[in-house]
Design a protein around this motif. Sequence first.
Motif, short mmCIF file in Angstrom:
data_model
loop_
_atom_site.label_atom_id
_atom_site.label_comp_id
_atom_site.label_asym_id
_atom_site.label_seq_id
_atom_site.Cartn_x
_atom_site.Cartn_y
_atom_site.Cartn_z
N LYS A 1 40.63 39.80 42.09
CA LYS A 1 40.45 39.53 40.67
C LYS A 1 39.01 39.87 40.25
CE LYS A 1 40.51 35.31 39.01
NZ LYS A 1 40.90 33.98 38.50
N ASP B 1 37.96 42.72 37.60
CA ASP B 1 37.10 42.45 36.45
C ASP B 1 35.87 43.38 36.45
OD1 ASP B 1 38.79 40.48 35.51
OD2 ASP B 1 37.64 38.83 36.41
N ASN C 1 34.89 46.09 33.56
CA ASN C 1 33.56 46.14 32.96
C ASN C 1 32.95 47.53 33.08
OD1 ASN C 1 33.57 43.47 32.11
ND2 ASN C 1 32.71 42.74 34.04
#
Length: 100
Positions: free
Chosen positions: A70, A74, A78
């Motif tokens: 996870k 992420d 980004n």
Amino acid sequence: MHEQAKKVTVDIFGQQYHIRGDVSSNYIRMIASTVDDQMKRLASANPRLDSLQLAVLTAVNFADQYEQLKREYDDLLNQMERLKRHSKLPIEQGVREEST
């Protein structure tokens, strides 16, 4: 349209479980096999643990892997967002910002 749940019998660490899910039977078997393999690996490395302890340790390991994935996901999102923002800048401006 909601697909009818499939019921599959799987073997995990010597115990049979009846698992019901809205996914394919093959997918349920694959997940069960992954859990079974992990428990067997942990059992061979930790022969004094009982099946409950092995199940908890397996769950902790999978939760750790999930959190790591996870976090990586992420980070990738980004990075994609930064690339998207930079692609909207004129080329010269983007180059100048990269060199500073």
